[in-house]
Enzyme design. Structure first.
Site, PDB file in Angstrom:
ATOM      1  N   ASP A 109      89.188  16.341  41.555  1.00 54.02           N
ATOM      2  CA  ASP A 109      90.785  16.116  41.024  1.00 54.02           C
ATOM      3  C   ASP A 109      91.636  16.330  42.178  1.00 54.02           C
ATOM      4  O   ASP A 109      91.201  16.510  43.452  1.00 54.02           O
ATOM      5  CB  ASP A 109      90.961  17.389  39.919  1.00 54.02           C
ATOM      6  CG  ASP A 109      91.942  16.621  38.859  1.00 54.02           C
ATOM      7  OD1 ASP A 109      92.701  16.064  39.206  1.00 54.02           O
ATOM      8  OD2 ASP A 109      91.603  17.104  37.673  1.00 54.02           O
TER       9      ASP A 109
ATOM     10  N   ASP B   7      95.560  11.391  32.103  1.00 50.74           N
ATOM     11  CA  ASP B   7      94.341  11.974  31.028  1.00 50.74           C
ATOM     12  C   ASP B   7      94.536  11.359  29.544  1.00 50.74           C
ATOM     13  O   ASP B   7      95.794  11.132  29.184  1.00 50.74           O
ATOM     14  CB  ASP B   7      94.260  13.465  30.823  1.00 50.74           C
ATOM     15  CG  ASP B   7      93.966  14.060  32.272  1.00 50.74           C
ATOM     16  OD1 ASP B   7      93.877  13.420  33.168  1.00 50.74           O
ATOM     17  OD2 ASP B   7      93.396  15.314  32.174  1.00 50.74           O
TER      18      ASP B   7
END
Length: 429
Positions: free
Chosen positions: A173, A244
């Site tokens: 990430d 997301d």
């Protein structure tokens, strides 16, 4: 000296309701700009470790930080028990929150002793005994998105640790990345992801690398965003492009809106994907009780058309029969995993409908007719408009029902239900 950090663009799409998603311009992703990387950076391309889109399971969308050894291994056993592992869902990835809040005495990452009492090497060992692959999460910043230790300053140490744990897949990430004064955001991200890419290459074990960098540039302008995708495709095997997908606690409308949003931005990135290097529009929510059967089928079919990674994020042990059937549909999986490795392209776009076409390795084509509207409708396209080779006739097979049809040149899906998709495999001649 303190540096500004770049936060994650959003761990969830909470607050991104249907009205917001459908606002003008948000769903109409533009055509890709040039994705060629800048000349200042030279990096060896990452090994091609994902010749077809990765498939598996990740805890994040369903469990978030409510993760532990039992949850991971129970879902892994369910993949095997249901037959989904045999159909390709073979990589089990532990997302954020698996770590202790502090590194160990040698500055090493330490698994949370309550959540993972036997450690992460044990988790990997158990997964490998089941015939599965072991994936793990880290972050190129100072902290992960949930404020656990990041890998910044520890790239080689962490890569070697993952290799010792027999990790097969790393998702990196990009939260909490400090951007030094006088240095640009893109240059900083490229440097940090490049360092981790090199460290994983040199760790002595083949590790599939999922890069999240493009997700942090989705709203920085298309030229920058597509350029970031370009260098991400050199540093890793797949990359997250944007937001997301919605989490478990989101409303049904928000979940469907997030699937629609991720599909529509990713479908416009086909020019930036190539065989072995995959655009990743995030997890499959198939199995979530808040989605209708048509919505689950649509996500599965559209992700397959986009040659997207098929990574489930749900409780596999509680899948309904319908969800197991959708996730395990070998005819649809074959479209996603087709060895030609081409992402399907939009060949017809209406206000609430999309038609995609994708060539397949054996000379067949896949055609998806998607009804995003709230009422049933008939959708059609001619073989010529879809880009199919000219032929006297075409054989069509509905990949959900298995039903065979024949056409003289028009591909029709009659009364496609609201939020539904008809996926055909088309054989010319």
């Amino acid at each position: 000296m303190s540096h500004p950090s770049v936060p994650r663009i959003g761990r969830t799409v909470a607050g991104l309701g249907t009205a917001a998603v459908c606002s003008a311009g948000l769903l109409a992703a533009p055509a890709p700009a040039s994705a060629s990387p800048g000349a200042r950076h030279t990096t060896r391309p990452y090994p091609n470790l994902a010749t077809t889109p990765p498939m598996g399971w990740n805890n994040w969308s369903y469990y978030a930080c409510r993760i532990n050894e039992k949850v991971v291994l129970d879902n892994a056993r369910a993949l095997v028990r249901t037959g989904l592992a045999r159909r390709g869902y073979d990589t089990v990835t532990v997302d954020d929150c698996w770590m202790s809040r502090r590194r160990g005495p040698r500055d090493e990452l330490v698994p949370d002793p309550v959540k993972f009492p036997h450690g992460m090497a044990y988790v990997g060992q158990q997964l490998h005994r089941m015939g599965l692959r072991f994936g793990i999460y880290t972050d190129v910043g100072t902290l992960t998105c949930e404020k656990y230790p990041g890998s910044l300053g520890h790239f080689r140490q962490d890569a070697q640790l993952f290799a010792r744990w027999k990790v097969d897949y790393v998702k990196a990430d990009g939260c909490n990345v400090p951007v030094p004064r006088g240095r640009g955001k893109e240059e900083t991200y490229r440097d940090l992801y490049g360092q981790l890419s090199s460290a994983l290459r040199d760790a002595g074990r083949p590790i599939t690398f999922s890069v999240s960098a493009p997700a942090y540039f989705q709203f920085d302008g298309d030229r920058v965003w597509h350029r970031v995708i370009g260098w991400s495709s050199e540093l890793g095997n797949l990359w997250r492009g944007g937001r997301d997908v919605a989490g478990r606690k989101s409303s049904p409308a928000t979940k469907w809106a997030s699937i629609l949003y991720n599909f529509r931005y990713n479908a416009n990135l086909a020019e930036l994907q190539r065989p072995g290097r995959w655009n990743d529009p995030d997890f499959l929510l198939v199995g979530d009780s808040d989605l209708t059967r048509q919505e689950m089928r649509s996500q599965m079919s559209l992700w397959a058309m986009m040659a997207a990674p098929l990574i489930s994020s749900t409780d596999v042990g509680k899948l309904s029969g319908a969800a197991r059937e959708i996730l395990g549909n070998e005819r649809v999986i074959a479209v996603d995993q087709d060895p030609l490795g081409v992402q399907g392209r939009i060949v017809q776009q209406g206000r609430d409908s999309t038609v995609l076409a994708k060539p397949l390795a054996n000379g067949d084509w896949a055609i998806a007719l998607f009804n995003a509207g709230d009422a049933a409708r008939t959708l059609s396209i001619t073989a010529g408009a879809a880009g199919l080779p000219e032929a006297g006739s075409y054989r069509l097979r509905d990949l959900v029902t298995g039903r065979g049809l024949r056409s003289d040149g028009e591909i029709v899906a009659r009364q496609v239900p609201a939020h539904g998709t008809v996926l055909y495999r088309v054989t010319p001649g």
